[in-house]
Design an enzyme around this catalytic site. Structure first.
Site, PDB file in Angstrom:
ATOM      1  N   SER A 108       2.034  85.588  12.692  1.00 10.20           N
ATOM      2  CA  SER A 108       1.769  86.496  13.995  1.00 10.20           C
ATOM      3  C   SER A 108       2.686  86.879  14.701  1.00 10.20           C
ATOM      4  CB  SER A 108       0.405  85.756  14.609  1.00 10.20           C
ATOM      5  OG  SER A 108       0.197  86.029  16.093  1.00 10.20           O
ATOM      6  N   SER A 109       2.573  88.145  15.843  1.00  9.18           N
ATOM      7  CA  SER A 109       3.140  88.657  16.508  1.00  9.18           C
ATOM      8  C   SER A 109       3.599  88.557  17.617  1.00  9.18           C
ATOM      9  CB  SER A 109       2.777  90.448  17.341  1.00  9.18           C
ATOM     10  OG  SER A 109       1.386  90.090  17.499  1.00  9.18           O
ATOM     11  N   CYS A 110       2.692  86.751  18.014  1.00 10.57           N
ATOM     12  CA  CYS A 110       3.305  86.575  19.033  1.00 10.57           C
ATOM     13  C   CYS A 110       4.702  85.490  18.439  1.00 10.57           C
ATOM     14  CB  CYS A 110       2.030  84.738  19.743  1.00 10.57           C
ATOM     15  SG  CYS A 110       2.081  84.298  18.459  1.00 10.57           S
ATOM     16  N   TYR A 137       1.790  77.630  19.152  1.00 13.92           N
ATOM     17  CA  TYR A 137       0.973  78.436  17.756  1.00 13.92           C
ATOM     18  C   TYR A 137       2.237  79.516  17.412  1.00 13.92           C
ATOM     19  CZ  TYR A 137      -1.541  81.326  15.026  1.00 13.92           C
ATOM     20  OH  TYR A 137      -2.305  82.742  13.690  1.00 13.92           O
ATOM     21  N   LYS A 141       4.000  78.977  13.582  1.00 12.87           N
ATOM     22  CA  LYS A 141       4.582  80.607  12.705  1.00 12.87           C
ATOM     23  C   LYS A 141       6.233  80.662  12.179  1.00 12.87           C
ATOM     24  CE  LYS A 141       0.339  81.056  11.546  1.00 12.87           C
ATOM     25  NZ  LYS A 141       0.187  81.227  10.373  1.00 12.87           N
TER      26      LYS A 141
END
Length: 310
Positions: A108-110, A137, A141
């Site tokens: 994810s881009s987070c 999160y 990742k």
């Protein structure tokens, strides 16, 4: 990928996994294997090992994850960290132990620092502090990325990773408490239209900028990478363009046909100020997103109304 290869799609009922399954079937892949969460708990290492030992998948798409929007990420912080760490570590290790030929881990881009320079280049990973609201999160990742890198380094496993930007599309989650911003706004504007409301409340100031990728474009990118990419560096997957949350709301308002006004609840958090992916690397390999945001939102709104208007 060989058309006869046994392919395991982890998370096949989610938005991303179901898009990958659709694309695989469209491209003529028929030897697919998957299990529902009730049939196989991916947090259970023993169960995952038994599944891999029995099925011996040659290709693995790791699209399974516990996901949610700002509220869910910030409320269930321990669950998001623990569950996603277990899912990634169990599947990646099993893919190594039972000799899968290739694995694609989806992040994810987070993963990027809250205040990283824009657009976000792959080399910015771990260069600063994460956005606090989704830090658990993001850490899970990042761990998945590093597991793929280190299994490659230590065991020469062909494990690759892709980091998609914000996603939307068929099978999205429209729950008002747990959904991401785009589906949440679709539901808000649709219900406001039906109820004759004079306004829709937008969380935060509306100033943060976001990029949105249709999940069918991501699925195409996943198959492209499985066929054309074998390096350790994870790759961003996005469109390379963004817009403000307020601009997104106005676009959805227009597509839904809501005639009231947009008001702001500034007590709610904005999240990261901007998250625009630098997609130079994947574009240079030969893949680019095709579905425009307006076209994509129109199609998902049609799906939403067919399912949720009863």
């Amino acid at each position: 990928m060989n058309k006869a290869a046994k392919i395991y799609v982890a998370g096949h009922r989610g938005m991303v996994g179901s898009a990958i399954v659709r694309k695989l079937k469209q491209e003529g892949y028929s030897n697919l294997v998957y299990k529902t969460s009730s049939e196989l708990d991916l947090r259970n290492q023993s169960a995952v090992n038994t599944f891999f030992e029995s099925e011996k998948p040659e290709i693995v798409f790791l699209a399974a994850a516990k996901v949610g929007g700002i509220v869910a990420n910030n409320t269930y912080r321990a669950d998001f960290l623990y569950d996603n760490l277990l899912i990634a570590s169990n599947i990646i290790k099993a893919a190594h132990d039972f000799k899968s030929e290739k694995l694609l881990f989806l992040g994810s881009s987070c993963i990027y620092p809250k205040l990283a320079p824009q657009p976000l280049k792959e080399e910015y990973l771990l260069s600063g502090y994460l956005e606090p609201t989704n830090e658990p999160y993001a850490i899970a990742k990042i761990a998945g990325i590093k597991l793929c890198e280190e299994y490659r380094n230590q065991y020469n496993c062909n494990f690759i990773s892709a980091m998609p930007t914000n996603l939307y599309g068929p099978n999205d989650n429209y729950d008002p408490q747990n959904s991401h911003v785009l589906p949440a706004l679709i539901r808000k504007f649709h219900e406001a239209k039906l109820n004759g409301s004079k306004s829709v409340t937008l969380w935060g100031t509306g100033s943060p900028k976001r990029e949105f990728l249709h999940v069918d474009d991501l699925a195409e990118a996943c198959l492209f990478l499985m066929d054309n990419y074998n390096d350790s560096q994870f790759l961003n997957v996005g469109v390379g363009e963004d817009l403000s949350i307020l601009e997104l709301a106005e676009l959805i308002k227009d597509i839904v046909g809501f005639e009231g006004e947009i008001v702001h609840d500034t007590s709610k958090p904005d999240g990261t100020p901007r998250k625009l992916m630098d997609v130079t690397r994947i574009n240079n390999l030969g893949w680019k997103a095709k579905i425009s945001l307006q076209e994509g939102i129109k199609s998902v709104y049609e799906e939403f109304t067919s399912k949720y208007s009863a």
